[in-house]
Design a protein around this motif. Structure first.
Motif, PDB file in Angstrom:
ATOM      1  N   PRO A  45       0.822  -1.244  -0.042  1.00  0.00           N
ATOM      2  CA  PRO A  45      -0.028   0.038  -0.088  1.00  0.00           C
ATOM      3  C   PRO A  45       0.805   1.402  -0.042  1.00  0.00           C
ATOM      4  O   PRO A  45       0.596   2.332  -0.745  1.00  0.00           O
ATOM      5  CB  PRO A  45      -0.821  -0.255   1.210  1.00  0.00           C
ATOM      6  N   LYS A  46       1.797   1.228   0.880  1.00  0.00           N
ATOM      7  CA  LYS A  46       2.680   2.626   0.867  1.00  0.00           C
ATOM      8  C   LYS A  46       3.281   2.660  -0.303  1.00  0.00           C
ATOM      9  O   LYS A  46       3.529   3.773  -1.097  1.00  0.00           O
ATOM     10  CB  LYS A  46       4.100   2.160   1.906  1.00  0.00           C
ATOM     11  N   MET A  47       3.913   1.547  -1.351  1.00  0.00           N
ATOM     12  CA  MET A  47       4.457   1.583  -2.546  1.00  0.00           C
ATOM     13  C   MET A  47       3.581   2.220  -3.591  1.00  0.00           C
ATOM     14  O   MET A  47       4.009   3.358  -4.052  1.00  0.00           O
ATOM     15  CB  MET A  47       4.978   0.329  -2.837  1.00  0.00           C
ATOM     16  N   ARG A  48       2.182   1.914  -3.575  1.00  0.00           N
ATOM     17  CA  ARG A  48       1.127   2.498  -4.349  1.00  0.00           C
ATOM     18  C   ARG A  48       1.078   3.926  -4.132  1.00  0.00           C
ATOM     19  O   ARG A  48       0.923   4.694  -5.149  1.00  0.00           O
ATOM     20  CB  ARG A  48       0.186   1.531  -4.372  1.00  0.00           C
ATOM     21  N   ARG A  49       0.946   4.237  -2.825  1.00  0.00           N
ATOM     22  CA  ARG A  49       0.481   5.783  -2.633  1.00  0.00           C
ATOM     23  C   ARG A  49       1.808   6.611  -2.967  1.00  0.00           C
ATOM     24  O   ARG A  49       1.367   7.629  -3.519  1.00  0.00           O
ATOM     25  CB  ARG A  49       0.441   6.009  -1.322  1.00  0.00           C
ATOM     26  N   GLY A  50       3.090   6.090  -2.908  1.00  0.00           N
ATOM     27  CA  GLY A  50       4.126   6.835  -3.184  1.00  0.00           C
ATOM     28  C   GLY A  50       4.598   6.579  -4.628  1.00  0.00           C
ATOM     29  O   GLY A  50       5.605   7.154  -5.227  1.00  0.00           O
ATOM     30  N   SER A 290      16.915   3.222  -1.186  1.00  0.00           N
ATOM     31  CA  SER A 290      16.576   3.822   0.087  1.00  0.00           C
ATOM     32  C   SER A 290      17.213   3.056   1.355  1.00  0.00           C
ATOM     33  O   SER A 290      17.491   3.551   2.256  1.00  0.00           O
ATOM     34  CB  SER A 290      14.992   3.683   0.282  1.00  0.00           C
ATOM     35  N   ASP A 291      17.400   1.635   1.151  1.00  0.00           N
ATOM     36  CA  ASP A 291      17.737   0.904   2.506  1.00  0.00           C
ATOM     37  C   ASP A 291      16.604   1.027   3.510  1.00  0.00           C
ATOM     38  O   ASP A 291      16.853   1.113   4.712  1.00  0.00           O
ATOM     39  CB  ASP A 291      19.036   1.334   2.981  1.00  0.00           C
ATOM     40  N   ALA A 299      13.403  12.884   7.307  1.00  0.00           N
ATOM     41  CA  ALA A 299      12.116  13.659   7.020  1.00  0.00           C
ATOM     42  C   ALA A 299      12.028  14.082   5.604  1.00  0.00           C
ATOM     43  O   ALA A 299      12.938  14.278   4.807  1.00  0.00           O
ATOM     44  CB  ALA A 299      12.207  15.012   7.768  1.00  0.00           C
ATOM     45  N   GLY A 300      10.960  13.742   4.793  1.00  0.00           N
ATOM     46  CA  GLY A 300      10.576  14.011   3.507  1.00  0.00           C
ATOM     47  C   GLY A 300      10.632  12.698   2.562  1.00  0.00           C
ATOM     48  O   GLY A 300       9.935  12.599   1.446  1.00  0.00           O
ATOM     49  N   SER A 305       5.828   5.680   0.830  1.00  0.00           N
ATOM     50  CA  SER A 305       4.599   6.466   0.454  1.00  0.00           C
ATOM     51  C   SER A 305       5.038   7.917  -0.039  1.00  0.00           C
ATOM     52  O   SER A 305       4.235   8.768  -0.606  1.00  0.00           O
ATOM     53  CB  SER A 305       3.513   6.669   1.539  1.00  0.00           C
ATOM     54  N   GLU A 306       6.283   8.205   0.354  1.00  0.00           N
ATOM     55  CA  GLU A 306       6.846   9.408   0.067  1.00  0.00           C
ATOM     56  C   GLU A 306       7.750   9.810  -0.997  1.00  0.00           C
ATOM     57  O   GLU A 306       8.607  10.729  -1.212  1.00  0.00           O
ATOM     58  CB  GLU A 306       7.458  10.158   1.320  1.00  0.00           C
ATOM     59  N   THR A 307       7.790   8.450  -1.904  1.00  0.00           N
ATOM     60  CA  THR A 307       8.751   8.272  -2.877  1.00  0.00           C
ATOM     61  C   THR A 307       8.882   9.397  -3.894  1.00  0.00           C
ATOM     62  O   THR A 307       9.968  10.006  -4.531  1.00  0.00           O
ATOM     63  CB  THR A 307       8.657   6.906  -3.379  1.00  0.00           C
TER      64      THR A 307
END
Length: 344
Positions: A45-50, A290-291, A299-300, A305-307
């Protein structure tokens, strides 16, 4: 261009780009189902949002004693983790797919599916058994990180482990077994990851491998002196063999912290390292990672989800759709294809 139009263009580029994170750790042995929301920095889900199209999930083996028992335990864990990564897409098959090669990842992206890939971190798990490399590739691994923290039988580490009896070096770079392992990795189609290797081991691996080597999660020593970062001479060596450096989101690799404090890195600090590498060795030899769940995040770009924030900062600095595509996946997919060709 007004800021709103710049943001819109960056969002459009990000949505169209195959964005591959080349190094994401998984908890072990208690690994939550990534198809649902978890406490991890990366789940589907986070991957898709980002807008993160795919990730290479890692079968990570901490360095232990260089004994038959230690190697056997690490090998069993590596195999179990690779099987778990391959199986993780199955419960969400309508939206995720396990990918063994570049073509499969590109097909998954074209179909709107989340790409799941695998790799092994730390040749410690190989012990002295070269046949494990072919096994890992058959289970879908796309690369092997030669070492972690601590020297193993293949190579010296950038960060020795005195608690395991390490001195500054064990082999003077690669061991004879390490050279045999690289030849076998070339034969079976595994990319050689030089992250964590000592400077001598990294340079020797770049020269020994028939396919370009990659540092899947590192940063630039010119901007932050850290034993895990690559200096300009090492960056030049990667370019010389058509290799690749993947800048990673570990704050302490990006920025020095004041005494007694944690590093407070930002997306801008991260892209400073990308800029340095691009200026030094060219856009075709630089990528992004990312690791996450292994120390990465700030932050950022706190989680998957923030990719899109990374793409936005790249675009703000003048990188266009072609360059952003190369950084996010194009360069790494080139290396995957070369490894596959060499294995034939």
């Amino acid at each position: 261009m007004p800021d709103s139009l710049t943001a819109d263009e960056a969002a459009r580029i990000h949505a169209a780009t195959l964005s591959l994170d080349t190094h994401v750790d998984i908890p072990w042995p208690d690994t939550p189902d990534p198809a649902g929301e978890t406490g991890r920095r990366v789940d589907f889900p986070k991957m898709r949002r980002g807008g993160m199209s795919g990730a290479i999930f890692i079968a990570y083996l901490p360095q232990g004693p260089r004994t038959a028992e230690g190697h056997a335990a690490a090998a069993a864990r590596a195999e179990a983790m690779l099987r778990a990564i391959a199986a993780s897409a199955a419960p969400d098959a309508a939206r995720a797919r396990f990918c063994r090669d570049a073509a499969a990842l590109e097909a998954a992206h074209a179909a709107g599916l989340t790409g799941v890939l695998a790799a092994v971190e730390n040749g410690y798990a190989m012990g002295e058994d070269l046949s494990r490399l072919a096994l890992w590739r058959s289970l879908g691994a796309v690369y092997l990180t030669l070492t972690h923290n601590g020297h193993n039988l293949l190579a010296d580490s950038a960060i020795p482990r005195p608690d395991l009896g390490d001195g500054p070096a064990l082999h003077g770079g690669l061991s004879a077994l390490g050279r045999q392992a690289i030849a076998e990795m070339n034969r079976v189609g595994l990319l050689v990851d030089v992250s964590h290797a000592s400077r001598d081991a990294m340079l020797q691996a770049a020269e020994a491998s028939r396919t370009p080597v990659v540092a899947t999660h590192t940063a630039c020593a010119a901007l932050r002196a850290h034993p895990r970062n690559l200096d300009d001479g090492q960056l030049d060596a990667l370019k010389a063999v058509a290799g690749l450096v993947q800048v990673t989101a570990v704050a302490s690799f990006l920025k020095e912290a004041p005494a007694g404090h944690s590093a407070r890195a930002t997306v801008a600090d991260y892209v400073d390292h990308v800029d340095h590498a691009v200026r030094r060795i060219g856009i075709e030899h630089v990528g992004l990672s990312s690791d996450f769940d292994g120390g990465g995040g700030f932050a950022g770009w706190h989680d998957a989800s923030e990719t899109a924030a990374v793409t936005a900062e790249l675009h703000r600095r003048g990188y266009g759709a072609r360059e952003i595509g190369l950084l996010w996946s194009g360069n790494f997919l080139r290396l995957m294809r070369l490894a596959a060709i060499a294995a034939r």
